[in-house]
Scaffold this motif. Structure first.
Motif, PDB file in Angstrom:
ATOM      1  N   ALA A 144       0.826  -1.212   0.000  1.00  0.00           N
ATOM      2  CA  ALA A 144       0.000   0.000   0.000  1.00  0.00           C
ATOM      3  C   ALA A 144       0.859   1.261   0.000  1.00  0.00           C
ATOM      4  O   ALA A 144       0.515   2.260  -0.641  1.00  0.00           O
ATOM      5  CB  ALA A 144      -0.937  -0.006   1.206  1.00  0.00           C
ATOM      6  N   ALA A 145       1.957   1.223   0.740  1.00  0.00           N
ATOM      7  CA  ALA A 145       2.819   2.401   0.851  1.00  0.00           C
ATOM      8  C   ALA A 145       3.675   2.617  -0.391  1.00  0.00           C
ATOM      9  O   ALA A 145       4.099   3.735  -0.684  1.00  0.00           O
ATOM     10  CB  ALA A 145       3.719   2.277   2.079  1.00  0.00           C
ATOM     11  N   GLY A 146       3.919   1.545  -1.151  1.00  0.00           N
ATOM     12  CA  GLY A 146       4.791   1.656  -2.309  1.00  0.00           C
ATOM     13  C   GLY A 146       6.255   1.605  -1.922  1.00  0.00           C
ATOM     14  O   GLY A 146       6.621   1.808  -0.756  1.00  0.00           O
ATOM     15  N   ALA A 255       8.361   9.631 -15.124  1.00  0.00           N
ATOM     16  CA  ALA A 255       7.328   8.644 -15.456  1.00  0.00           C
ATOM     17  C   ALA A 255       6.026   8.955 -14.726  1.00  0.00           C
ATOM     18  O   ALA A 255       6.013   9.585 -13.662  1.00  0.00           O
ATOM     19  CB  ALA A 255       7.813   7.248 -15.098  1.00  0.00           C
ATOM     20  N   ASP A 256       4.930   8.478 -15.280  1.00  0.00           N
ATOM     21  CA  ASP A 256       3.622   8.629 -14.647  1.00  0.00           C
ATOM     22  C   ASP A 256       3.426   7.620 -13.514  1.00  0.00           C
ATOM     23  O   ASP A 256       2.765   7.917 -12.520  1.00  0.00           O
ATOM     24  CB  ASP A 256       2.510   8.438 -15.681  1.00  0.00           C
ATOM     25  CG  ASP A 256       2.614   9.415 -16.834  1.00  0.00           C
ATOM     26  OD1 ASP A 256       2.849  10.608 -16.569  1.00  0.00           O
ATOM     27  OD2 ASP A 256       2.476   8.989 -17.992  1.00  0.00           O
ATOM     28  N   GLU A 257       3.973   6.426 -13.698  1.00  0.00           N
ATOM     29  CA  GLU A 257       3.893   5.373 -12.689  1.00  0.00           C
ATOM     30  C   GLU A 257       5.159   4.525 -12.781  1.00  0.00           C
ATOM     31  O   GLU A 257       5.856   4.532 -13.806  1.00  0.00           O
ATOM     32  CB  GLU A 257       2.686   4.450 -12.908  1.00  0.00           C
ATOM     33  CG  GLU A 257       1.335   5.118 -12.914  1.00  0.00           C
ATOM     34  CD  GLU A 257       0.209   4.139 -13.252  1.00  0.00           C
ATOM     35  OE1 GLU A 257       0.244   2.980 -12.752  1.00  0.00           O
ATOM     36  OE2 GLU A 257      -0.693   4.525 -14.024  1.00  0.00           O
ATOM     37  N   ALA A 258       5.430   3.771 -11.735  1.00  0.00           N
ATOM     38  CA  ALA A 258       6.498   2.779 -11.757  1.00  0.00           C
ATOM     39  C   ALA A 258       6.084   1.631 -10.841  1.00  0.00           C
ATOM     40  O   ALA A 258       5.350   1.831  -9.868  1.00  0.00           O
ATOM     41  CB  ALA A 258       7.829   3.377 -11.310  1.00  0.00           C
ATOM     42  N   PRO A 269       3.752  -1.273  -6.442  1.00  0.00           N
ATOM     43  CA  PRO A 269       3.957   0.102  -6.906  1.00  0.00           C
ATOM     44  C   PRO A 269       5.196   0.744  -6.296  1.00  0.00           C
ATOM     45  O   PRO A 269       5.593   0.422  -5.170  1.00  0.00           O
ATOM     46  CB  PRO A 269       2.681   0.815  -6.447  1.00  0.00           C
ATOM     47  CG  PRO A 269       2.143  -0.005  -5.326  1.00  0.00           C
ATOM     48  CD  PRO A 269       2.534  -1.418  -5.607  1.00  0.00           C
ATOM     49  N   VAL A 270       5.788   1.649  -7.050  1.00  0.00           N
ATOM     50  CA  VAL A 270       6.958   2.409  -6.598  1.00  0.00           C
ATOM     51  C   VAL A 270       6.535   3.846  -6.372  1.00  0.00           C
ATOM     52  O   VAL A 270       5.921   4.463  -7.249  1.00  0.00           O
ATOM     53  CB  VAL A 270       8.086   2.337  -7.644  1.00  0.00           C
ATOM     54  CG1 VAL A 270       9.224   3.301  -7.287  1.00  0.00           C
ATOM     55  CG2 VAL A 270       8.602   0.914  -7.768  1.00  0.00           C
ATOM     56  N   ASP A 280       1.872  11.471  -9.705  1.00  0.00           N
ATOM     57  CA  ASP A 280       1.211  12.359  -8.744  1.00  0.00           C
ATOM     58  C   ASP A 280       1.217  11.796  -7.325  1.00  0.00           C
ATOM     59  O   ASP A 280       0.629  12.376  -6.415  1.00  0.00           O
ATOM     60  CB  ASP A 280      -0.226  12.663  -9.189  1.00  0.00           C
ATOM     61  CG  ASP A 280      -1.104  11.399  -9.245  1.00  0.00           C
ATOM     62  OD1 ASP A 280      -0.668  10.317  -8.791  1.00  0.00           O
ATOM     63  OD2 ASP A 280      -2.238  11.495  -9.752  1.00  0.00           O
ATOM     64  N   GLY A 281       1.871  10.636  -7.156  1.00  0.00           N
ATOM     65  CA  GLY A 281       1.999  10.059  -5.822  1.00  0.00           C
ATOM     66  C   GLY A 281       0.880   9.128  -5.416  1.00  0.00           C
ATOM     67  O   GLY A 281       0.956   8.485  -4.361  1.00  0.00           O
ATOM     68  N   SER A 282      -0.190   9.012  -6.232  1.00  0.00           N
ATOM     69  CA  SER A 282      -1.287   8.105  -5.876  1.00  0.00           C
ATOM     70  C   SER A 282      -0.867   6.667  -6.148  1.00  0.00           C
ATOM     71  O   SER A 282      -0.256   6.367  -7.176  1.00  0.00           O
ATOM     72  CB  SER A 282      -2.540   8.448  -6.680  1.00  0.00           C
ATOM     73  OG  SER A 282      -2.295   8.333  -8.067  1.00  0.00           O
ATOM     74  N   LEU A 283      -1.182   5.758  -5.191  1.00  0.00           N
ATOM     75  CA  LEU A 283      -0.754   4.365  -5.291  1.00  0.00           C
ATOM     76  C   LEU A 283      -1.918   3.419  -5.031  1.00  0.00           C
ATOM     77  O   LEU A 283      -2.693   3.639  -4.090  1.00  0.00           O
ATOM     78  CB  LEU A 283       0.356   4.076  -4.285  1.00  0.00           C
ATOM     79  CG  LEU A 283       1.683   4.839  -4.480  1.00  0.00           C
ATOM     80  CD1 LEU A 283       2.616   4.543  -3.327  1.00  0.00           C
ATOM     81  CD2 LEU A 283       2.335   4.451  -5.794  1.00  0.00           C
ATOM     82  N   PRO A 284      -2.019   2.354  -5.824  1.00  0.00           N
ATOM     83  CA  PRO A 284      -1.280   2.200  -7.078  1.00  0.00           C
ATOM     84  C   PRO A 284      -1.853   3.102  -8.155  1.00  0.00           C
ATOM     85  O   PRO A 284      -3.022   3.494  -8.091  1.00  0.00           O
ATOM     86  CB  PRO A 284      -1.518   0.725  -7.430  1.00  0.00           C
ATOM     87  CG  PRO A 284      -2.859   0.426  -6.838  1.00  0.00           C
ATOM     88  CD  PRO A 284      -2.943   1.239  -5.577  1.00  0.00           C
TER      89      PRO A 284
END
Length: 310
Positions: A144-146, A255-258, A269-270, A280-284
């Motif tokens: 959850a935290a990435g 990148a938009d996501e990793a 998620p990273v 934008d920091g939202s995970l995942p």
């Protein structure tokens, strides 16, 4: 505090597990190998990690392909064929009453040696084969935290030094990378190839998402990951543009996501790389979440109606 993606909550049932060693199921306290074993002395062996889904190791065929490919590359006779290893795996799961929430490690070494020396001709017997199955899942809070990644100076090397395609017991390259990441306060190391392009993480594979496209490394300097290959597969099956290519840290930071991939935790998620927040920091992220669902569905399909070989 940094945490490995392989962290898990201790399960008291693991104290009583039975471990398969060369055809015998032994209590945990009695499951030992010789101090002369090639795996202990030299890291001379190959291994696989498998996730158990609905009573069956997911993607078993692919894992056995990689195991036997590695064994052939290092001239190691495991002493069992695919059917024999499959029976041993299912015997181990049955002995431990495991159907879900379990992770299995299959290890094969060159066996005991006459003396602690690297020459394979110093081996004194047959291969050592061990199967450890544990009640173990990735910590939900870590997922959850990435993950926080840190790019280390330790590189993935050329195949003529130590072939990164070998899933060998010798993991010092990845361990030194992991140590540097830990000292930097990160969860895992991001490793570059000899040319400075992104290669892989120390214990997982690495992906980024840019403008609706899924990118991972060329694969030239990383292990042939089973989960990595399956993510590329589900992208292609579902019309998601995906590419194995060279890319740099500059492209990672924007990148938009990793996310990372691995047998133990699936897709994780990273949240940041080298202190740069990803997206934008939202995970995942939306693509990562979609791929997590598609991957779980693929694993379910793989194990459907599969049972031990008679």
């Amino acid at each position: 505090m940094s945490q490995s993606i392989h962290d898990f909550h201790d399960d008291p049932r693991n104290a009583g597990i039975r471990i398969w060693i060369n055809g015998e199921l032994k209590p945990r306290a009695e499951a030992v190998v010789s101090v002369f074993d090639s795996g202990f002395v030299l890291g001379d062996g190959v291994w696989e990690g498998l996730r158990v889904v609905d009573g069956h190791p997911a993607f078993l065929d692919e894992h056995l392909d990689r195991l036997f490919e590695g064994a052939k590359a290092i001239a190691l006779d495991i002493g069992l064929d695919r059917a024999g290893l499959t029976r041993a795996i299912h015997d181990t799961l049955a002995a431990n009453d495991m159907r879900d929430g379990a992770h299995l490690r299959l290890m094969a070494t060159r066996g005991p040696k006459r003396t602690p020396y690297q020459d394979p001709r110093a081996s004194a017997g047959a291969a050592t084969v061990v199967i450890i199955a544990e009640h173990k899942v990735a910590k939900p809070e870590t997922l959850a935290a990435g993950l926080k990644l840190f790019t280390v100076h330790v590189r993935r090397g050329y195949p003529d030094v130590q072939d990164p395609k070998l899933n060998s017991h010798s993991k010092l390259n990845c361990i030194t990378a992991c140590i540097q990441a830990i000292e930097a306060g990160a969860d895992e190391a991001l490793m570059l190839d000899p040319h400075g392009f992104v290669a892989t993480c120390n214990s997982t594979h690495f992906f980024i998402v840019r403008k609706g496209e899924v990118w991972t490394s060329s694969g030239d300097y990383c292990l042939g990951g089973i989960t990595r290959a399956n993510v590329l597969r589900i992208c292609r099956e579902n019309g998601i543009p995906c590419f194995e290519k060279n890319f740099s840290l500059t492209q990672v930071y924007s990148a938009d996501e990793a996310f990372t991939t691995g047998t133990f935790a699936g897709l994780a998620p990273v949240r940041s790389v080298d202190g740069r927040k990803i997206g934008d920091g939202s995970l995942p992220g939306p693509m990562t979440a979609r791929l997590q669902t598609l991957y779980r569905e693929l694993a379910k399909r793989d194990v459907a109606n599969r049972w031990p070989t008679a």
